[in-house]
Design a protein around this motif. Structure first.
Motif, mmCIF file in Angstrom:
data_model
loop_
_atom_site.group_PDB
_atom_site.id
_atom_site.type_symbol
_atom_site.label_atom_id
_atom_site.label_comp_id
_atom_site.label_asym_id
_atom_site.label_seq_id
_atom_site.Cartn_x
_atom_site.Cartn_y
_atom_site.Cartn_z
ATOM 1 N N VAL A 1 17.013 7.527 65.529
ATOM 2 C CA VAL A 1 17.483 7.794 64.169
ATOM 3 C C VAL A 1 18.745 8.642 64.207
ATOM 4 C CG1 VAL A 1 16.905 8.770 61.907
ATOM 5 C CG2 VAL A 1 15.114 7.683 63.295
ATOM 6 N N HIS A 2 19.801 8.140 63.579
ATOM 7 C CA HIS A 2 21.043 8.883 63.407
ATOM 8 C C HIS A 2 21.054 9.374 61.953
ATOM 9 C CE1 HIS A 2 22.065 6.735 67.089
ATOM 10 N NE2 HIS A 2 21.780 5.602 66.439
ATOM 11 N N ALA A 3 20.832 10.666 61.757
ATOM 12 C CA ALA A 3 20.597 11.215 60.419
ATOM 13 C C ALA A 3 21.764 12.084 59.974
ATOM 14 C CB ALA A 3 19.303 12.033 60.416
ATOM 15 N N TYR A 4 22.218 11.842 58.742
ATOM 16 C CA TYR A 4 23.310 12.621 58.149
ATOM 17 C C TYR A 4 22.877 13.013 56.740
ATOM 18 C CZ TYR A 4 25.605 10.319 62.026
ATOM 19 O OH TYR A 4 25.903 9.850 63.280
ATOM 20 N N ALA A 5 22.701 14.309 56.529
ATOM 21 C CA ALA A 5 22.164 14.801 55.265
ATOM 22 C C ALA A 5 23.112 15.815 54.642
ATOM 23 C CB ALA A 5 20.787 15.436 55.475
ATOM 24 N N LEU A 6 23.457 15.598 53.385
ATOM 25 C CA LEU A 6 24.263 16.536 52.615
ATOM 26 C C LEU A 6 23.461 16.927 51.378
ATOM 27 C CD1 LEU A 6 26.877 18.056 51.928
ATOM 28 C CD2 LEU A 6 27.714 15.942 50.846
ATOM 29 N N MET A 7 22.931 18.138 51.403
ATOM 30 C CA MET A 7 22.061 18.603 50.321
ATOM 31 C C MET A 7 20.908 17.626 50.087
ATOM 32 S SD MET A 7 24.632 20.373 47.528
ATOM 33 C CE MET A 7 25.732 18.964 47.379
ATOM 34 N N GLY A 8 20.423 17.075 51.192
ATOM 35 C CA GLY A 8 19.310 16.140 51.123
ATOM 36 C C GLY A 8 18.472 16.237 52.384
ATOM 37 N N ASP A 9 17.492 15.360 52.531
ATOM 38 C CA ASP A 9 16.566 15.399 53.662
ATOM 39 C C ASP A 9 16.455 14.027 54.314
ATOM 40 O OD1 ASP A 9 15.912 18.068 53.088
ATOM 41 O OD2 ASP A 9 14.328 17.458 51.698
ATOM 42 N N VAL A 10 16.371 14.038 55.641
ATOM 43 C CA VAL A 10 15.996 12.860 56.422
ATOM 44 C C VAL A 10 14.811 13.259 57.275
ATOM 45 C CG1 VAL A 10 16.682 11.189 58.162
ATOM 46 C CG2 VAL A 10 18.357 11.955 56.456
ATOM 47 N N LYS A 11 13.679 12.596 57.072
ATOM 48 C CA LYS A 11 12.454 12.967 57.774
ATOM 49 C C LYS A 11 11.842 11.738 58.442
ATOM 50 C CE LYS A 11 11.337 16.715 54.550
ATOM 51 N NZ LYS A 11 10.341 17.251 53.586
ATOM 52 N N VAL A 12 11.348 11.947 59.659
ATOM 53 C CA VAL A 12 10.581 10.925 60.368
ATOM 54 C C VAL A 12 9.171 11.468 60.531
ATOM 55 C CG1 VAL A 12 10.453 9.463 62.410
ATOM 56 C CG2 VAL A 12 12.686 10.321 61.633
ATOM 57 N N ILE A 13 8.193 10.781 59.954
ATOM 58 C CA ILE A 13 6.824 11.280 59.981
ATOM 59 C C ILE A 13 5.884 10.253 60.608
ATOM 60 C CG2 ILE A 13 7.242 12.697 57.931
ATOM 61 C CD1 ILE A 13 5.540 10.730 56.346
ATOM 62 N N MET B 1 22.026 14.429 48.458
ATOM 63 C CA MET B 1 21.201 14.927 47.354
ATOM 64 C C MET B 1 20.023 13.987 47.097
ATOM 65 S SD MET B 1 24.216 16.228 44.756
ATOM 66 C CE MET B 1 23.026 16.965 43.596
ATOM 67 N N GLY B 2 19.476 13.469 48.185
ATOM 68 C CA GLY B 2 18.345 12.556 48.090
ATOM 69 C C GLY B 2 17.458 12.704 49.309
ATOM 70 N N ASP B 3 16.532 11.770 49.477
ATOM 71 C CA ASP B 3 15.576 11.834 50.584
ATOM 72 C C ASP B 3 15.442 10.474 51.251
ATOM 73 O OD1 ASP B 3 14.590 14.604 50.282
ATOM 74 O OD2 ASP B 3 13.809 13.876 48.377
ATOM 75 N N VAL B 4 15.462 10.485 52.579
ATOM 76 C CA VAL B 4 15.138 9.310 53.375
ATOM 77 C C VAL B 4 13.914 9.650 54.212
ATOM 78 C CG1 VAL B 4 15.865 7.726 55.179
ATOM 79 C CG2 VAL B 4 17.524 8.506 53.468
ATOM 80 N N LYS B 5 12.866 8.849 54.065
ATOM 81 C CA LYS B 5 11.633 9.069 54.831
ATOM 82 C C LYS B 5 11.361 7.821 55.665
ATOM 83 C CE LYS B 5 8.085 10.908 52.791
ATOM 84 N NZ LYS B 5 6.891 11.041 51.893
ATOM 85 N N ILE B 6 11.169 8.030 56.955
ATOM 86 C CA ILE B 6 10.870 6.943 57.882
ATOM 87 C C ILE B 6 9.488 7.200 58.460
ATOM 88 C CG2 ILE B 6 11.607 5.752 59.974
ATOM 89 C CD1 ILE B 6 14.447 6.905 59.377
ATOM 90 N N ILE B 7 8.573 6.254 58.272
ATOM 91 C CA ILE B 7 7.184 6.413 58.711
ATOM 92 C C ILE B 7 6.957 5.563 59.952
ATOM 93 C CG2 ILE B 7 4.760 6.276 58.043
ATOM 94 C CD1 ILE B 7 5.677 6.290 55.110
ATOM 95 N N VAL B 8 6.422 6.182 61.003
ATOM 96 C CA VAL B 8 6.192 5.504 62.281
ATOM 97 C C VAL B 8 4.772 5.773 62.745
ATOM 98 C CG1 VAL B 8 8.629 5.730 62.905
ATOM 99 C CG2 VAL B 8 6.990 7.477 63.656
ATOM 100 N N PRO B 9 4.259 4.973 63.673
ATOM 101 C CA PRO B 9 2.958 5.304 64.256
ATOM 102 C C PRO B 9 3.077 6.557 65.117
ATOM 103 C CG PRO B 9 3.570 3.019 64.711
ATOM 104 C CD PRO B 9 4.798 3.709 64.216
#
Length: 218
Positions: free
Chosen positions: A171-183, A129-137
């Motif tokens: 990235v090993h992403a596990y989301a439960l009612m949330g978001d994991v994004k790599v931008i 129920m949250g957000d993880v954002k990973i910013i890369v070149p």
């Protein structure tokens, strides 16, 4: 007699420069964005002079071989947000695996200006129920796996052309009612890029190296 610097560069010579850049990154001489930009420039270079320009402020290949290699620190470095925000931006050092946990909160990891002491950046991201954002070149190779339940796992990064030996972010992403994004850069607030002037001098553009359209993967 022609200028030796104007001799055409071979594929092997370009790959040697890319390896020199990777070694410089592990030694802490380049940030992730500098490594990515210069790797792109190396593959785009056509002459010895252009390759020399890319590495002119770095030690020659092999000269730092006698220095002790940095040792990864034990364990995973965690960034946790519970009903709040955790952000890591700017200059920092990555010498081990990373972890991000967002529980009804937000975690932002901006890797662009980090000194990366490992060959692969490994991130475990958990969102409840949250957000993880990973910013890369833009131009790195993003390897995303994991599981999303009533949530999203997405990559929004301009990728390099196939066959290029570019930095890898796993990235090993596990989301439960949330978001994991790599931008990538094109989707984030710009940062100051010291390599921009050199890129312009060499006539390099992202359009010449990337696939031409943003790759969005679930």
């Amino acid at each position: 007699m022609s200028d030796p610097g104007e001799l055409r560069a071979s594929d092997a010579e370009r790959e040697a420069v890319v390896e020199q850049l990777r070694e410089a990154s592990v030694e802490g001489r380049l940030t992730l964005v500098e490594l990515t930009d210069r790797t792109e420039a190396a593959y785009q270079a056509t002459t010895h002079a252009e390759l020399a320009l890319i590495t002119q402020d770095l030690p020659a290949a092999g000269t730092a071989a006698s220095l002790p290699a940095p040792s990864p620190t034990a364990g995973r470095r965690w960034f946790v947000a519970v009903m709040g925000d955790t952000k890591r931006r700017g200059k920092w050092r990555i010498d081990n695996e990373l972890g991000a946990v967002a529980v009804m909160g937000d975690v932002v990891l901006d890797l662009r200006e980090a000194e990366v002491r490992t060959n692969v950046i490994d991130v475990t991201a958990v969102s409840v129920m949250g957000d993880v954002k990973i910013i890369v070149p833009d131009g790195v190779d993003v390897d995303l796996d994991g599981l999303a339940i009533m949530g999203d796992r997405k990559v929004d990064v301009l990728e390099a052309a196939p066959g290029m030996n570019v930095p890898v972010v796993r990235v090993h992403a596990y989301a439960l009612m949330g978001d994991v994004k790599v931008i990538g850069d094109s989707r984030a607030k710009p940062i100051k890029r010291g390599w921009a002037a050199w890129r312009e001098h060499l006539g390099l553009t992202h359009d010449g190296m990337y696939r031409g359209e943003r790759q969005i993967r679930d």
